[in-house]
Design a protein around this motif. Structure first.
Motif, short mmCIF file in Angstrom:
data_model
loop_
_atom_site.label_atom_id
_atom_site.label_comp_id
_atom_site.label_asym_id
_atom_site.label_seq_id
_atom_site.Cartn_x
_atom_site.Cartn_y
_atom_site.Cartn_z
N LEU A 105 -6.87 30.77 48.61
CA LEU A 105 -8.00 30.42 47.76
C LEU A 105 -8.27 31.39 46.63
O LEU A 105 -8.40 30.97 45.49
CB LEU A 105 -9.25 30.20 48.61
N SER B 1 -8.18 30.11 42.72
CA SER B 1 -9.42 29.93 41.99
C SER B 1 -9.68 31.03 40.98
O SER B 1 -10.41 30.84 40.03
CB SER B 1 -10.60 29.84 42.96
N SER C 92 -16.64 27.53 45.06
CA SER C 92 -16.36 28.61 44.12
C SER C 92 -17.68 29.05 43.48
O SER C 92 -18.68 28.34 43.53
CB SER C 92 -15.38 28.17 43.03
N LYS D 70 -15.94 24.48 41.97
CA LYS D 70 -14.98 23.77 42.80
C LYS D 70 -15.50 23.70 44.23
O LYS D 70 -16.07 24.66 44.73
CB LYS D 70 -13.64 24.48 42.79
N ILE E 103 -13.83 23.04 47.89
CA ILE E 103 -12.46 23.13 48.41
C ILE E 103 -12.46 22.83 49.91
O ILE E 103 -13.19 23.44 50.67
CB ILE E 103 -11.88 24.53 48.16
N ARG E 104 -11.63 21.90 50.30
CA ARG E 104 -11.42 21.57 51.71
C ARG E 104 -9.99 21.93 52.05
O ARG E 104 -9.10 21.78 51.21
CB ARG E 104 -11.68 20.10 51.97
N LEU E 105 -9.75 22.37 53.28
CA LEU E 105 -8.39 22.73 53.63
C LEU E 105 -8.09 22.53 55.09
O LEU E 105 -8.98 22.47 55.93
CB LEU E 105 -8.11 24.18 53.24
N LEU F 225 -4.60 21.77 50.79
CA LEU F 225 -5.84 22.20 50.14
C LEU F 225 -6.24 21.10 49.17
O LEU F 225 -5.41 20.62 48.40
CB LEU F 225 -5.61 23.49 49.36
N TYR G 242 -8.92 20.35 46.17
CA TYR G 242 -9.91 20.91 45.24
C TYR G 242 -10.62 19.77 44.54
O TYR G 242 -9.98 18.91 43.92
CB TYR G 242 -9.19 21.73 44.15
N TYR G 243 -11.95 19.77 44.61
CA TYR G 243 -12.77 18.87 43.81
C TYR G 243 -13.33 19.70 42.67
O TYR G 243 -14.01 20.70 42.90
CB TYR G 243 -13.94 18.30 44.60
N ASP G 244 -13.05 19.32 41.43
CA ASP G 244 -13.67 19.96 40.27
C ASP G 244 -14.98 19.22 40.02
O ASP G 244 -14.98 18.02 39.71
CB ASP G 244 -12.77 19.86 39.04
N THR H 229 -8.57 17.92 56.59
CA THR H 229 -9.30 18.82 55.69
C THR H 229 -10.81 18.61 55.81
O THR H 229 -11.57 19.46 55.37
CB THR H 229 -8.88 18.64 54.22
#
Length: 148
Positions: free
Chosen positions: A14, A18, A33, A46, A48-50, A55, A57-59, A142
């Motif tokens: 991460l 990021s 983030s 962001k 983030i799920r993992l 991984l 990432y949602y912006d 995730t």
């Protein structure tokens, strides 16, 4: 307390991706983030799920009335580093108000497209429903609570 394997993945992957600090929000089961505020007063960050293999990432953008989904990136994790495998962006007049189910569905479709491309490149033929089921399960991983 997070699973130690997952914590090791987060520590390795991460910050490198990021470029900023991330924190874990246990209530939403997501890494967030630090983000920044634009001149217009919108906050961008962001979520983030993992899992141990993927991984997501949602912006996101937080406006005065809504949270917006500006894009999704999928990274696979090979144990050493994360590699971008799929991405999709919305923005401008094609914006999307954030909806967890929509973001999850889009993540599944992105992963399906990636897996289908990999299968085609290898000359393998797998039923579309099996590819979808596999992608669905990987994205579901995730979203599971990652508690020890």
């Amino acid at each position: 307390m997070m699973n130690t394997t997952l914590q090791a993945i987060a520590t390795k992957a991460l910050p490198a991706l990021s470029g900023e600090q991330v924190t874990y929000n246990a209530a939403k089961n997501v890494f967030l983030s630090q983000g920044y505020t634009s001149a217009a007063g919108n906050m961008y960050y962001k979520a983030i799920r993992l899992s141990n293999r993927l991984l997501v990432y949602y912006d996101l953008g937080q406006g005065y009335a809504h949270t917006f989904l500006n894009g999704i990136k999928l990274f696979c994790f090979d144990g050493q580093k994360a590699q971008l495998i799929a991405q999709k962006y919305w923005g401008g007049y094609d914006y999307r108000i954030f909806n967890e189910q929509f973001a999850k569905d889009q993540s599944i479709l992105l992963l399906c497209n990636f897996l289908s491309g990999q299968l085609k490149a290898q000359g393998a033929h797998v039923n579309t429903q099996e590819v979808f089921s596999f992608a669905y399960n990987m994205i579901e991983e995730t979203h599971r609570k990652q508690l020890a």
